[in-house]
Design a protein around this motif. Sequence first.
Motif: not given
Length: 348
Positions: A200-209
């Motif tokens: 979730s951490l790395v994925g949500e950061e990807f979506l934010s980018r």
Amino acid sequence: MSASSLEGALDPPAKKLKLEEEGRKVIGTHNGTFHCDEALAVFLLKRTEAYGNADLTRTRDPAVLDTCSIVVDVGGVYDEAKQRFDHHQRGFEEVFGHGFTTKLSSAGLVYKHFGKEIIANRLRSSLDDAKVETLWLKLYKEYIEGIDGIDNGVSQYPTDIKPKYRVRTDVSSRVGFLNPAWNEPFDSTTVDAKFLQASSLVGEEFLSRLDYYGNAWLPARNLVAEALGRRQEADPSGKIILFEQFLPWKEHLFDLEANLAISESSQPIYVLYPDETAGNWRVQAVPAASDSFQSRKALPEVWRGLRDDILSEKSGIQGCIFVHASGFIGGNKTKEGALEMAKQALSM
């Protein structure tokens, strides 16, 4: 080993196999200590049509992995047709292409094959929309490639330069710190829950980018392209670009010049835009390169370091505010005044 959905439900392998028989898909990856690449790979797969409702199995048991619909970061096989995406096997040298040469991790492999679909879904666009390709390449450059490089042990620099300080705040490090410490419980339930947290951490950061590049970076690029195309309207020489609003332009300008093969003699020299806050206007010299402090043509030396009335008198242009001591930027109270500063500077 247990199976789980990304929502956190943990089921025994027997139930997972039953779900397969019922037509439910299962994503497989390895158990134990996890890394950023497979955490992101799983998150990305959950954003695809094929695997959006899939369960997750974390195991190294080949017999169980063979029953999975797709396997990432384990198994020793890279075969798109078989939906197997590992990168640890001898002889694996797959790269993203398009000028990128960093060996792919499981994150890069999944992104290479599924990234456009994920981006199109997020933007509610079609796969053949030109902006999907642009963002697919941009996200790889700015986010995925670093994860690939770190996971594969690819040095960021070609030499053995010793850094002056350590950086452990990158997303790969933050995911790594979510693993239980050596003296904390390491049972499968605990580690599986931690893995979902990491995904979730790395994925949500990807979506934010992705949201930033889609909603802010790409619109700025389009505005720069439009202004570059009509720069003769600001001045017949084509050496002055005029923006009616402040926006980040440097990266886009250099990329577009390269893409359009604009010759050095035709490149713009000055950029005009309104100040972000004061309502004044700026005239800025285009850098010699994107990361350079040198300008293609700095504002005239006789103006540098002068301000207000003294500068207006020296230049013969009303409303002048300043010219920086290095000549890379200046200001005027009006658009017309800033444009006149740029035109005079071209001829000086």
